[in-house]
Design a protein around this motif. Sequence first.
Motif, PDB file in Angstrom:
ATOM      1  N   UNK A 295     -12.022 -54.717   3.749  1.00  0.00           N
ATOM      2  CA  UNK A 295     -11.364 -55.740   4.551  1.00  0.00           C
ATOM      3  C   UNK A 295     -10.378 -56.530   3.704  1.00  0.00           C
ATOM      4  N   UNK A 296     -10.579 -57.860   3.579  1.00  0.00           N
ATOM      5  CA  UNK A 296      -9.646 -58.681   2.814  1.00  0.00           C
ATOM      6  C   UNK A 296      -9.873 -58.641   1.299  1.00  0.00           C
ATOM      7  N   UNK A 297     -10.850 -57.860   0.854  1.00  0.00           N
ATOM      8  CA  UNK A 297     -11.134 -57.741  -0.585  1.00  0.00           C
ATOM      9  C   UNK A 297     -10.721 -56.367  -1.079  1.00  0.00           C
ATOM     10  N   UNK A 298      -9.996 -56.347  -2.203  1.00  0.00           N
ATOM     11  CA  UNK A 298      -9.518 -55.091  -2.789  1.00  0.00           C
ATOM     12  C   UNK A 298     -10.217 -54.889  -4.132  1.00  0.00           C
TER      13      UNK A 298
ATOM     14  N   UNK B 277     -12.694 -61.298  -9.534  1.00  0.00           N
ATOM     15  CA  UNK B 277     -14.028 -61.151 -10.118  1.00  0.00           C
ATOM     16  C   UNK B 277     -14.083 -59.822 -10.849  1.00  0.00           C
ATOM     17  N   UNK B 278     -14.282 -59.871 -12.171  1.00  0.00           N
ATOM     18  CA  UNK B 278     -14.413 -58.654 -12.972  1.00  0.00           C
ATOM     19  C   UNK B 278     -15.897 -58.401 -13.199  1.00  0.00           C
TER      20      UNK B 278
ATOM     21  N   UNK C 155     -12.514 -57.066  -8.511  1.00  0.00           N
ATOM     22  CA  UNK C 155     -12.436 -57.403  -7.095  1.00  0.00           C
ATOM     23  C   UNK C 155     -11.392 -58.503  -6.905  1.00  0.00           C
ATOM     24  N   UNK C 156     -10.431 -58.273  -6.029  1.00  0.00           N
ATOM     25  CA  UNK C 156      -9.443 -59.293  -5.675  1.00  0.00           C
ATOM     26  C   UNK C 156      -9.780 -59.789  -4.269  1.00  0.00           C
ATOM     27  N   UNK C 157     -10.182 -61.055  -4.177  1.00  0.00           N
ATOM     28  CA  UNK C 157     -10.500 -61.671  -2.887  1.00  0.00           C
ATOM     29  C   UNK C 157      -9.256 -62.423  -2.413  1.00  0.00           C
ATOM     30  N   UNK C 158      -8.735 -62.057  -1.248  1.00  0.00           N
ATOM     31  CA  UNK C 158      -7.415 -62.524  -0.859  1.00  0.00           C
ATOM     32  C   UNK C 158      -7.421 -63.750   0.049  1.00  0.00           C
ATOM     33  N   UNK C 159      -8.556 -64.358   0.260  1.00  0.00           N
ATOM     34  CA  UNK C 159      -8.603 -65.614   1.001  1.00  0.00           C
ATOM     35  C   UNK C 159      -8.278 -65.473   2.469  1.00  0.00           C
TER      36      UNK C 159
ATOM     37  N   UNK D   5     -15.856 -64.268   0.726  1.00  0.00           N
ATOM     38  CA  UNK D   5     -15.603 -62.891   0.290  1.00  0.00           C
ATOM     39  C   UNK D   5     -16.355 -62.568  -0.992  1.00  0.00           C
ATOM     40  N   UNK D   6     -16.427 -63.525  -1.901  1.00  0.00           N
ATOM     41  CA  UNK D   6     -17.202 -63.325  -3.136  1.00  0.00           C
ATOM     42  C   UNK D   6     -18.688 -63.166  -2.802  1.00  0.00           C
ATOM     43  N   UNK D   7     -19.188 -63.986  -1.884  1.00  0.00           N
ATOM     44  CA  UNK D   7     -20.588 -63.899  -1.486  1.00  0.00           C
ATOM     45  C   UNK D   7     -20.892 -62.559  -0.824  1.00  0.00           C
ATOM     46  N   UNK D   8     -19.920 -61.998  -0.112  1.00  0.00           N
ATOM     47  CA  UNK D   8     -20.125 -60.693   0.513  1.00  0.00           C
ATOM     48  C   UNK D   8     -20.274 -59.592  -0.528  1.00  0.00           C
ATOM     49  N   UNK D   9     -19.715 -59.817  -1.722  1.00  0.00           N
ATOM     50  CA  UNK D   9     -19.792 -58.833  -2.805  1.00  0.00           C
ATOM     51  C   UNK D   9     -21.084 -58.992  -3.595  1.00  0.00           C
TER      52      UNK D   9
END
Length: 511
Positions: A85-88, A275-276, A307-311, A320-324
């Motif tokens: 989704x919005x996270x790459x 997030x690395x 992980x790039x969380x795009x807000x 998005x970070x919590x989803x990871x």
Amino acid sequence: MQRLPALFLLLLSAVVVSLHQCTAFKEADFKKCASSGFCTRNRGVKGTQYSVDPGTVKVEGADLSATLTSKAASQSFNLTVRAYGPTVRIIVDEHASEHPPRYQIPDVLMSTLQQQTTKWASSQATAHTWTGSIGDVTVKLTFASFKLEVLVGGKSAVVLNSRSMFNFEHPRKKQEGDPADWWEETFNGHQDSKPAGPEAISIDMTFSGSQHVYGIPERATNLALKPTAGSGVVSEPYRLYNLDVFEYEHSSPFGLYGAIPVLLSHKQGLTVGAFWLNAAEMYVDVESVRDGQAVQWITESGILDLFIMTGPSPKDVTSQYAAVTGTTAMPQLFALGYHQCRWNYKDEADAYAVDAGFDEHQIPYDVLWLDIEHTDGKRYLTWDSRLFPNPIAMQEDIASRGRKMVTIVDPHVKRDSAYYIYKEASDNKYFVRKSDGTEFDGWCWPGASSYLDVTNPEVRSWWATQFTPDKYKGSTKHLYIWNDMNEPSVFNGPEITMQKDVLHYGDVEHR
């Protein structure tokens, strides 16, 4: 008579200076970039030449896969760009070879993450680029000089390798004339063997239009991270490495205790997170550049798993970070109250007196903590029968007024074959091992200690069973646990921790 105040001030100044000298940060005890070979080899180095082989680009569902090549080293690597989704997610790792695979962290990502993968809604390749989109998020991969840009709503959010600082040190065999820091280093008399040789990774990212970046805790400095590189800036980079640092300097890039490789960039209308997923030691430089904030990450080993969380909002990035990685566990209600803790309450009478003192002075409190002196010779999960002869009655009495108790339990275990925790763990080979395979022996509060290898799932399961009342004698349902010294802290080790070449589960080095 006028001499007395002057004499008093002089004595007071001497005391203050003495206290400062006793409690000042011991800078020489800890490494800097200059004493870390992987940092000095990569910090600020630009012009590395990596490219994507266009003939290997393949898109299947949520994944773009390709081969990334290094012209200088004649090496190739696996590149994966995956959408959630919005996270790459961007992954770079080595091809399978005769060398042991690089460490990838287990047990951190949510088990449901695979279910969140999202097929690229559009995918277009030319001779020079690939572009994929999902909703407002677009990823543009440039081949000839490897570069990856993430755009949100058509505007650039972050660009990876725009300054050509990406570097992935490849596996090799030791040869005559290799630089000394490739295969071993010495710091303050401690030798670090490096059987795998140089394994560092460097990556730069530029947050377009951003004036500030935040995160990479924990440290005693500004919320908005100050520049550590660039014109006129002389500074150490920010360091991420778990260490027991109870003395520290203010406004310093040096890390304290924990290390979390999460960085946020914020500008009007857009917040982006990075997030690395990497547990190795890292150095991070922050630089203000013409088009925003530039960051260089350097890690000693592992893989690039970014992980790039795009807000686009700060709240969205957090979700998005919590989803990871998962959400923070909700604490019990009592844990939000006032906790009374100090080193040290010497016996039951002292604990009762402190408890009664709060009532006498009408000060509400919820939890009373006991430090290591309550144990039998610093054997955790035990009680000193002389000082705390009736721990159950003590807990029940304090609980009768709606309060709880907490006892400290550290992850180092006193090396004593008559101590049941040590004997069972040692018999089952549950401790961290030295590079020669024997049990690691470090020094902490109990003296000679061994350290539970909690990277081993079996050890974690066994350790969890030791806290039930039938195992932890003298405990009740009113007792909770304080986990301390888990950096891990080793008083006689390099930087007050264990050597990087000690071995964990699966023969993985501590580094």
